[in-house]
Design a protein around this motif. Sequence first.
Motif, PDB file in Angstrom:
ATOM      1  N   GLN A   1      -7.842 -13.965  -6.561  1.00  0.00           N
ATOM      2  CA  GLN A   1      -6.648 -14.315  -5.794  1.00  0.00           C
ATOM      3  C   GLN A   1      -5.745 -13.097  -5.609  1.00  0.00           C
ATOM      4  O   GLN A   1      -5.118 -12.930  -4.558  1.00  0.00           O
ATOM      5  N   HIS A   2      -5.693 -12.226  -6.605  1.00  0.00           N
ATOM      6  CA  HIS A   2      -4.926 -10.999  -6.468  1.00  0.00           C
ATOM      7  C   HIS A   2      -5.488 -10.146  -5.339  1.00  0.00           C
ATOM      8  O   HIS A   2      -4.735  -9.541  -4.568  1.00  0.00           O
ATOM      9  N   LEU A   3      -6.803 -10.098  -5.240  1.00  0.00           N
ATOM     10  CA  LEU A   3      -7.439  -9.333  -4.164  1.00  0.00           C
ATOM     11  C   LEU A   3      -7.158  -9.959  -2.808  1.00  0.00           C
ATOM     12  O   LEU A   3      -6.919  -9.248  -1.823  1.00  0.00           O
ATOM     13  N   GLU A   4      -7.178 -11.282  -2.742  1.00  0.00           N
ATOM     14  CA  GLU A   4      -6.883 -11.960  -1.478  1.00  0.00           C
ATOM     15  C   GLU A   4      -5.454 -11.677  -1.019  1.00  0.00           C
ATOM     16  O   GLU A   4      -5.201 -11.448   0.176  1.00  0.00           O
ATOM     17  N   VAL A   5      -4.511 -11.691  -1.952  1.00  0.00           N
ATOM     18  CA  VAL A   5      -3.122 -11.386  -1.617  1.00  0.00           C
ATOM     19  C   VAL A   5      -3.008  -9.932  -1.153  1.00  0.00           C
ATOM     20  O   VAL A   5      -2.330  -9.627  -0.156  1.00  0.00           O
ATOM     21  N   PHE A   6      -3.671  -9.035  -1.870  1.00  0.00           N
ATOM     22  CA  PHE A   6      -3.645  -7.615  -1.509  1.00  0.00           C
ATOM     23  C   PHE A   6      -4.190  -7.401  -0.099  1.00  0.00           C
ATOM     24  O   PHE A   6      -3.586  -6.687   0.716  1.00  0.00           O
TER      25      PHE A   6
ATOM     26  N   VAL B   1      -2.122  -5.925   3.211  1.00  0.00           N
ATOM     27  CA  VAL B   1      -2.609  -4.754   3.941  1.00  0.00           C
ATOM     28  C   VAL B   1      -2.773  -5.080   5.424  1.00  0.00           C
ATOM     29  O   VAL B   1      -2.359  -4.309   6.298  1.00  0.00           O
ATOM     30  N   GLU B   2      -3.359  -6.228   5.721  1.00  0.00           N
ATOM     31  CA  GLU B   2      -3.653  -6.568   7.111  1.00  0.00           C
ATOM     32  C   GLU B   2      -2.390  -6.948   7.884  1.00  0.00           C
ATOM     33  O   GLU B   2      -2.319  -6.731   9.099  1.00  0.00           O
ATOM     34  N   LYS B   3      -1.405  -7.519   7.201  1.00  0.00           N
ATOM     35  CA  LYS B   3      -0.144  -7.863   7.862  1.00  0.00           C
ATOM     36  C   LYS B   3       0.857  -6.714   7.836  1.00  0.00           C
ATOM     37  O   LYS B   3       1.850  -6.736   8.578  1.00  0.00           O
ATOM     38  N   GLU B   4       0.591  -5.718   6.963  1.00  0.00           N
ATOM     39  CA  GLU B   4       1.464  -4.548   6.827  1.00  0.00           C
ATOM     40  C   GLU B   4       2.893  -4.947   6.490  1.00  0.00           C
ATOM     41  O   GLU B   4       3.854  -4.248   6.829  1.00  0.00           O
ATOM     42  N   ASN B   5       3.029  -6.088   5.793  1.00  0.00           N
ATOM     43  CA  ASN B   5       4.375  -6.606   5.523  1.00  0.00           C
ATOM     44  C   ASN B   5       4.284  -7.688   4.453  1.00  0.00           C
ATOM     45  O   ASN B   5       3.457  -8.593   4.549  1.00  0.00           O
ATOM     46  N   PHE B   6       5.128  -7.598   3.427  1.00  0.00           N
ATOM     47  CA  PHE B   6       5.114  -8.575   2.335  1.00  0.00           C
ATOM     48  C   PHE B   6       5.570  -9.956   2.818  1.00  0.00           C
ATOM     49  O   PHE B   6       4.997 -10.974   2.442  1.00  0.00           O
ATOM     50  N   SER B   7       6.602  -9.977   3.650  1.00  0.00           N
ATOM     51  CA  SER B   7       7.142 -11.260   4.107  1.00  0.00           C
ATOM     52  C   SER B   7       6.132 -12.016   4.964  1.00  0.00           C
ATOM     53  O   SER B   7       5.937 -13.231   4.799  1.00  0.00           O
ATOM     54  N   LYS B   8       5.481 -11.312   5.890  1.00  0.00           N
ATOM     55  CA  LYS B   8       4.499 -11.959   6.752  1.00  0.00           C
ATOM     56  C   LYS B   8       3.297 -12.446   5.957  1.00  0.00           C
ATOM     57  O   LYS B   8       2.757 -13.522   6.222  1.00  0.00           O
ATOM     58  N   ALA B   9       2.886 -11.653   4.965  1.00  0.00           N
ATOM     59  CA  ALA B   9       1.770 -12.068   4.107  1.00  0.00           C
ATOM     60  C   ALA B   9       2.145 -13.311   3.313  1.00  0.00           C
ATOM     61  O   ALA B   9       1.349 -14.251   3.196  1.00  0.00           O
TER      62      ALA B   9
ATOM     63  N   THR C   1       6.057 -17.364  -1.930  1.00  0.00           N
ATOM     64  CA  THR C   1       7.325 -16.657  -1.807  1.00  0.00           C
ATOM     65  C   THR C   1       7.056 -15.148  -1.814  1.00  0.00           C
ATOM     66  O   THR C   1       6.040 -14.690  -2.344  1.00  0.00           O
ATOM     67  N   GLN C   2       7.989 -14.394  -1.241  1.00  0.00           N
ATOM     68  CA  GLN C   2       7.800 -12.946  -1.230  1.00  0.00           C
ATOM     69  C   GLN C   2       7.802 -12.367  -2.654  1.00  0.00           C
ATOM     70  O   GLN C   2       6.978 -11.490  -2.955  1.00  0.00           O
ATOM     71  N   PRO C   3       8.669 -12.835  -3.563  1.00  0.00           N
ATOM     72  CA  PRO C   3       8.607 -12.309  -4.943  1.00  0.00           C
ATOM     73  C   PRO C   3       7.250 -12.573  -5.610  1.00  0.00           C
ATOM     74  O   PRO C   3       6.769 -11.732  -6.371  1.00  0.00           O
TER      75      PRO C   3
ATOM     76  N   TYR D   1       2.024 -10.360  -7.556  1.00  0.00           N
ATOM     77  CA  TYR D   1       0.564 -10.241  -7.487  1.00  0.00           C
ATOM     78  C   TYR D   1       0.159  -8.783  -7.262  1.00  0.00           C
ATOM     79  O   TYR D   1      -0.794  -8.289  -7.882  1.00  0.00           O
ATOM     80  N   ILE D   2       0.855  -8.097  -6.366  1.00  0.00           N
ATOM     81  CA  ILE D   2       0.517  -6.704  -6.064  1.00  0.00           C
ATOM     82  C   ILE D   2       0.779  -5.823  -7.283  1.00  0.00           C
ATOM     83  O   ILE D   2      -0.039  -4.953  -7.629  1.00  0.00           O
ATOM     84  N   ARG D   3       1.910  -6.041  -7.970  1.00  0.00           N
ATOM     85  CA  ARG D   3       2.217  -5.251  -9.176  1.00  0.00           C
ATOM     86  C   ARG D   3       1.156  -5.452 -10.254  1.00  0.00           C
ATOM     87  O   ARG D   3       0.699  -4.494 -10.892  1.00  0.00           O
ATOM     88  N   THR D   4       0.748  -6.721 -10.445  1.00  0.00           N
ATOM     89  CA  THR D   4      -0.274  -7.019 -11.451  1.00  0.00           C
ATOM     90  C   THR D   4      -1.595  -6.339 -11.109  1.00  0.00           C
ATOM     91  O   THR D   4      -2.271  -5.782 -11.986  1.00  0.00           O
ATOM     92  N   LEU D   5      -1.953  -6.364  -9.822  1.00  0.00           N
ATOM     93  CA  LEU D   5      -3.202  -5.715  -9.400  1.00  0.00           C
ATOM     94  C   LEU D   5      -3.115  -4.205  -9.625  1.00  0.00           C
ATOM     95  O   LEU D   5      -4.067  -3.589 -10.127  1.00  0.00           O
ATOM     96  N   GLU D   6      -1.995  -3.611  -9.268  1.00  0.00           N
ATOM     97  CA  GLU D   6      -1.840  -2.162  -9.456  1.00  0.00           C
ATOM     98  C   GLU D   6      -1.878  -1.790 -10.932  1.00  0.00           C
ATOM     99  O   GLU D   6      -2.463  -0.769 -11.313  1.00  0.00           O
ATOM    100  N   GLN D   7      -1.291  -2.623 -11.787  1.00  0.00           N
ATOM    101  CA  GLN D   7      -1.353  -2.372 -13.229  1.00  0.00           C
ATOM    102  C   GLN D   7      -2.786  -2.468 -13.740  1.00  0.00           C
ATOM    103  O   GLN D   7      -3.215  -1.676 -14.582  1.00  0.00           O
ATOM    104  N   SER D   8      -3.524  -3.441 -13.212  1.00  0.00           N
ATOM    105  CA  SER D   8      -4.924  -3.610 -13.620  1.00  0.00           C
ATOM    106  C   SER D   8      -5.779  -2.425 -13.188  1.00  0.00           C
ATOM    107  O   SER D   8      -6.619  -1.948 -13.946  1.00  0.00           O
ATOM    108  N   ILE D   9      -5.542  -1.937 -11.951  1.00  0.00           N
ATOM    109  CA  ILE D   9      -6.304  -0.799 -11.437  1.00  0.00           C
ATOM    110  C   ILE D   9      -5.863   0.496 -12.108  1.00  0.00           C
ATOM    111  O   ILE D   9      -6.652   1.416 -12.315  1.00  0.00           O
ATOM    112  N   GLY D  10      -4.571   0.578 -12.434  1.00  0.00           N
ATOM    113  CA  GLY D  10      -4.058   1.767 -13.115  1.00  0.00           C
ATOM    114  C   GLY D  10      -3.377   2.760 -12.213  1.00  0.00           C
ATOM    115  O   GLY D  10      -3.085   3.888 -12.643  1.00  0.00           O
TER     116      GLY D  10
END
Length: 300
Positions: free
Chosen positions: A3-8, A12-20, A27-29, A34-43
């Motif tokens: 699900q984190h990958l789906e959100v990511f 990317v495809e919408k180029e905007n957090f609000s539109k995604a 919600t935007q938060p 989700y993006i912060r958690t994914l970035e932490q996981s990737i490093g």
Amino acid sequence: MDQHLEVFIKVVEKENFSKAAEELHMTQPAVSQYIRTLEQSIGTRLLERSNKYVRLNQAGEIVYHHAKEIIALYTKMQSLVDDLTNKASGPIAIGASYTFGEYILPHIIAKMKEQYPDIHPSIRIQNTKEIIELVKKHQLDIGIIEGFYEENVLNSKVVSKDRMVVVASPRHSLLGEKGEIRLADLEEETWILREEGSGTREAAENLFRRYKFTPKKVMEFGSTQLIKESVEAGLGISLLSSWAIKKELTNGYIGIIHVMGLPFKRNFSILTHATYQTKALQTFIETLKTYLGDPKTSRF
């Protein structure tokens, strides 16, 4: 993590957090978390953010490319598990090169949906080279291409022969010629061809090589429909699939120049991965083969 990958991918495809967030019904938060958690996981950071845009950085490009493949494989895995107990249903990602995708595939999809309404196909139409790459990346379950596929990365099977003919405006002087003419007699004509990477372009080049023929004037267009309109208008001649010109021939919009050695024949091939196929995909392939083998669907 899927699900984190789906959100990511959506961000990317919408180029905007609000539109995604809006499209994902979140919600935007929540999307930001989700993006912060994914970035932490990737490093590392994956996105460059500003008030005006969201863009991939170099690490993000790598993750986005593989995330698309992972999600596609996850979807296929789920479909295979569902197939153990269910009838043919679920999504199929189908890709086709332009001639097959625009002039043959819609009829196959219509026949399949009549019998199997729970199968939900999505369609990508690209040139042959691009379809091959999308199947390799697991972004398509099946690709239908024009010509040959000679690598060992994918399963390839010829499903039909395509007959290709030289077409011209109905006002062209050579349409009134009795008997066949030589390809060499068309050297001075303007040839309207598809772009590099197209299966139709590859077929024309193969024909030219076979007869050691080099047209003096070539125009390159990126659409078969545009080529047909241009031929009808008298802009030049072209080599096109008999599937693609059925309506134009019936209505007298274009005609066939009878050239010695033609029609030129090429293959339509299907490409799949060397893994288990879902029932939905198997059903689509069976429908495709039945349609192409039906004498009622013959080109002329």
